[in-house]
Scaffold this active site. Structure first.
Site, PDB file in Angstrom:
ATOM      1  N   ASN A   7      -8.218  63.993 -58.868  1.00  0.00           N
ATOM      2  CA  ASN A   7      -9.187  64.509 -59.897  1.00  0.00           C
ATOM      3  C   ASN A   7      -8.905  65.854 -60.308  1.00  0.00           C
ATOM      4  OD1 ASN A   7     -11.477  65.222 -61.423  1.00  0.00           O
ATOM      5  ND2 ASN A   7     -12.829  64.723 -59.835  1.00  0.00           N
ATOM      6  N   ARG A 258     -25.707  73.224 -69.332  1.00  0.00           N
ATOM      7  CA  ARG A 258     -25.397  72.715 -70.721  1.00  0.00           C
ATOM      8  C   ARG A 258     -26.992  72.293 -70.915  1.00  0.00           C
ATOM      9  NH1 ARG A 258     -21.950  68.262 -68.289  1.00  0.00           N
ATOM     10  NH2 ARG A 258     -19.715  69.081 -68.433  1.00  0.00           N
TER      11      ARG A 258
END
Ligand code: ADP
Length: 422
Positions: A7, A258
């Protein structure tokens, strides 16, 4: 089959080595052999932290390895993993040399409309990923670097598989994924909702099915992946019907940093008031908003809870907004799905935060959800747990996610031509 799962983020590389095959998948006894994390790739003080999870009887072997060293790029980072595998002191069952790794699975963020399933990586796939870079400028370049680094280290004979965060959501109907903007923006530029965290939501659906003995068709759940990033997916008949993240991961819930949903005209307003470029404002919405922006303390829910304990009003507000928005989406998805059988919490906040789970689920008896506050409080970290009362029509579960396992299984299935677990 030993699968190396990679990843790669822009400055990080996470890996796991997982031993899996058809029998292990069927019996849910795949084995995690090793795992590790390299942070600050591209700097003078990259931090490596590796662990082999299978202990050895040999007293000279060590299963933990931590160092800091300069690392120029992802190839150097991957080489460190390989060097570690080769160290005489490293004991990983069944893995002592490069050729003991049989295949590599890459977490790949954006598959756009092209990749609806995991795929064997070849030149065409890399070209398509490069083509998608404009859709995921922060993530896809790092994923491509990871693939190239793996080819440089392992050569072309070790098969590599791409597993896409967006793939699970490729079943969303058009009425769910379209934005209300001129249609040609979709046809010309592919502007639409893609959704993310698909591998995690797919895992949650799979585990729910396994626990309940249900078929894919019978899987009607709302999956809440609440980590630093967060998304909720409405899973109807085993398929993603809708999800809160959109064209990018910015849409939807209030997240660590966010903003989630926002009126887009606010961007122009901030640009004018603060004399900032559009890139700067989007960066603020991605990196300085959410829980961090509201609280002014941190993006981490643990710090927010400490702040709440001290009576910090902005920490209280951050948690209020966070829980309110999750609850609002649950309500809208229950309507969109014509009802749900279960709500499943996962990821850092979902698996660990007793208060958030309680606040999201309380006062929903009118929907047939009877929350079990005691089971919620006693929920043991890392265990799949029912946290609604046995009589509750809508069940509530905590299901620890395991994206790496899905990556390893998909890689095995693609490489050995077996059907992928849904
Ligand atoms: P990512 O989204 O980066 O993959 P995780 O799923 O691991 O991350 O979630 C990380 C977040 O989980 C942290 O930022 C923190 O807010 C939250 N978290 C982790 N442990 C706890 C805990 N014990 N209580 C509350 N929140 C937690």
């Amino acid at each position: 089959m030993n699968i190396l799962v990679l990843n790669c983020g822009s400055s990080s590389l996470k890996f796991q080595i997982i031993d899996t095959d058809s029998d292990k998948i069927r019996n849910n006894d795949d084995r995690e052999l090793a795992k590790g994390l390299i942070e600050k790739v591209g700097s003078q003080d990259a931090m490596l932290s590796f662990k082999s999870t299978v202990k050895s009887d040999d007293p000279t072997s060590t299963n933990i390895y931590k160092i800091t060293k300069p690392l120029a790029d992802h190839t150097e980072a991957l080489n460190c993993v390989i060097d570690w595998l080769n160290l005489p002191s490293t004991t990983i069952e069944g893995v002592s040399k490069l050729s003991d790794i049989h295949a590599i699975g890459h977490r790949t963020v954006h598959g756009a409309e092209h990749f609806k399933n995991s795929v064997l990586i070849n030149e065409d796939v890399i070209k398509e990923l490069e083509h998608n870079v404009e859709l995921a400028p922060l993530h896809n370049p790092a994923n491509i670097l990871g693939i190239k680094a793996a080819t440089a280290v392992f050569g072309t004979n070790t098969p590599q598989v791409g597993i896409f965060d967006t793939a699970f959501h490729s079943t969303m109907p058009q009425y769910a994924y379209m934005y209300g903007i001129p249609y040609e923006y979709y046809t010309n530029y592919k502007i639409r909702k893609y959704g993310f965290h698909g591998t995690s939501h797919r895992y949650i659906a799979m585990r729910y099915r396994a626990m309940q003995g249900k078929t894919v068709e019978e899987t009607n759940i709302i999956s809440l992946h609440l980590g630093n990033g967060g998304s909720i997916t409405a899973i109807k008949n085993g398929k993603s019907l809708d999800t809160t993240m959109g064209f990018t991961p910015l849409e939807g819930l209030l997240m660590g940093t966010r903003s989630g949903d926002i009126d887009p005209t606010i961007l122009e307003f901030i640009m004018k008031k603060e004399h900032k470029s559009i890139e700067e404002v989007v960066n603020i919405l991605n990196k300085r908003s959410g829980i961090l922006g509201i609280s002014g303390i941190s993006n981490d829910m643990r710090d927010i809870e400490d702040g709440i304990a001290e009576g910090n009003t902005r920490a209280i507000l951050a948690q209020d907004i966070y829980c309110y928005r999750i609850k609002k989406y649950i309500g809208s998805y229950i309507a969109a799905m014509n009802g749900t059988d279960a709500i499943c919490f996962t990821a850092g906040v979902g698996e660990n935060d007793i208060t958030v789970r309680q606040r999201v689920c309380e006062d929903l008896e009118f929907l047939g959800l009877e929350f079990d506050a005691e089971a919620n409080r006693n929920c043991i970290r890392g265990e799949e747990t029912l946290i609604s009362k046995p009589s509750s029509r809508i069940k509530v579960y905590v299901i620890p996610t395991n994206e790496e396992l899905m990556l390893a299984r998909d890689t095995y299935c693609i490489v050995s031509n077996n059907p992928i677990t849904e």
